[in-house]
Design an enzyme around this catalytic site. Structure first.
Site, PDB file in Angstrom:
ATOM      1  CD  GLU A  45     -45.755  -2.351 -10.145  1.00 27.01           C
ATOM      2  OE1 GLU A  45     -45.666  -3.498 -10.599  1.00 27.01           O
ATOM      3  OE2 GLU A  45     -45.828  -2.114  -8.929  1.00 27.01           O
ATOM      4  CG  ASP A  74     -37.849   0.829  -4.816  1.00 24.89           C
ATOM      5  OD1 ASP A  74     -38.931   0.874  -5.418  1.00 24.89           O
ATOM      6  OD2 ASP A  74     -37.753   0.651  -3.580  1.00 24.89           O
TER       7      ASP A  74
HETATM    8 ZN   LIG Z   1     -42.450  -4.111  -6.858  1.00 26.58          ZN
END
Ligand SMILES: [Zn+2]
Length: 414
Positions: free
Chosen positions: A278, A359
């Site tokens: 996030e 990621d």
């Molecule tokens: Zn995401």
């Protein structure tokens, strides 16, 4: 053929094509989902859970097939039988002010839409989600949610619509630049404060209590120079068992929220790895680029409206000789369907690309994030009975996140 009739044929065709295309794609996705449970897939589900995920997918497929058919049929009848023109006429007999007619017209449509959707959402929550063990909502909570959502939509939407319709009345074809400025201001406000203002109306947000998790999160955020103003735990478990985390806001008003269901199921390291993802969205400026892109789309739509809305054939196609902002707008959006599908394709592919970047950010900035993210994603998929084998075309049209197997494969890459 009269040009307004030609337009009507075009509108009906677009609605039909959109429906048939969507239904075929759903079918393609449904037929292709049952693949052998091997490799990484077998690390997510055992045979029994896998069978359950198949059944869940099929239940959703059948639900969408029915609701899609009913919605499309009603929309087509409303268009062809002139229901929109009838409502416009009915309001004109009672209200003088053109702007108030527009606002009342849209308010009635929103209310009809909300009531018409009730049986479907009820069934989806208390039959489908319930059967698969996801639902935690009570009937009281469900109906309170629906009423609150409707009231918020009306309270925000109607004054905004009034302002846009007024700008259109004053500026006609040139209205789009001023209307766009209003849209940008409104979406900026919602972007920064929306979650802060509206989420607490539905959920309790309490500061994440002191402890191992809070310390781990704070240490990570500090290491990234990410000033964390608000870190909350949200009582998502009162509605569903599904897990999630969210990030919202801009500049100094940033909020990170963790579902209590996520905290319960993931380890501390897995939670921080998800949170690092996030933070990655923020650090890689996805927040700003998505905001900019959505405003570009609005500009495009408004410019097209500025160009086309003055044409009396739009209102006429829906059965009214009196040209109005609201009827023209409905005809415009029905005609806009193919272009809106195209814009969605672009937005989704942009969003899926951003997910990989986020990621990667998690991997680059949190020790052993690769393994933690990997196991967290597997848990998230298992807990929501995710489809492991969505059809590639379905992914292009509907997925804002990469399919789970592709995301896992990407995490394994060095
Ligand atoms: Zn995401």
């Amino acid at each position: 053929m009269e040009s307004s009739n030609l337009l009507l044929v075009g509108i009906v065709l677009f609605v039909l094509i959109d429906y048939i295309g969507g239904a075929l794609l759903n079918r393609l996705n449904e037929k292709g989902k049952d693949q052998p449970l091997i490799g990484e897939a077998a690390e997510i589900y055992n045979a029994e859970e896998y069978a359950k995920s198949m059944a869940y997918g099929s239940a959703q497929y059948r639900f969408e097939a029915v609701t899609g058919l009913v919605t499309t049929a009603i929309t087509l009848v409303a268009i062809v039988a002139g229901w929109f023109a009838w409502l416009d006429n009915w309001l004109r007999d009672r209200i003088e002010n053109e702007l108030l007619i527009t606002v009342s017209f849209v308010a009635i449509l929103i209310a009809i839409w909300a009531i018409g959707n009730l049986p479907g959402s009820y069934y989806s929550t208390f039959v489908i989600e319930e059967r698969f063990g996801f639902n935690k909502s009570t009937k009281t909570l469900f109906f309170t949610d629906q009423i609150k959502q409707l009231l918020i939509t009306l309270a925000l939407g109607l004054p905004f619509l009034y302002a846009v319709a007024w700008i259109y009345q004053e500026l006609q074809g040139q209205f789009w630049i001023a209307a766009w400025a209003l849209f940008v201001a409104f979406s900026l406000f919602m972007f920064i404060f929306g979650t802060r203002i509206f989420l607490p109306m539905f959920n309790k947000l309490k500061p994440l209590p002191d402890g191992e998790l809070r310390t781990a999160v704070e240490n990570y955020c500090q290491s990234q120079g990410f000033p964390l103003s608000k870190l909350y735990e949200m009582d998502a478990s009162k509605r569903s068992t599904k897990l999630n985390a969210f990030f919202s806001g801009m500049g100094k008003v940033k909020i990170i929220g963790l579902y209590d269901t996520l905290i319960a199921k993931l380890t501390v390291e897995e939670t921080v790895a998800v949170l690092a993802h996030e933070v990655g969205h923020y650090k890689r400026k996805h927040v700003y680029s998505m905001f900019a892109w959505s405003n570009v789309q609005t500009l495009l739509i408004l410019a097209l409206m500025g160009w086309l809305l003055g044409n009396p054939d739009l209102s006429k196609a829906l059965g009214s000789d009196i040209q109005s902002f609201h009827l023209s707008m409905i005809a415009f959006f029905l005609l806009f369907t193919p272009l809106s599908t195209l814009l969605d394709l672009l937005s989704n592919s942009f969003s899926r690309y951003n997910e990989y970047q986020a990621d990667q950010y998690s991997i680059d900035t949190y020790p052993n994030a690769r393994e933690h993210m990997y196991s967290a994603l597997k848990k998230l998929s298992r807990e929501s009975l995710k489809n492991l084998n969505p059809h590639p075309l379905y992914v292009k049209v509907h997925y804002t996140h990469p399919p789970i197997m592709e995301r896992l494969a990407n995490l394994k890459k060095v």
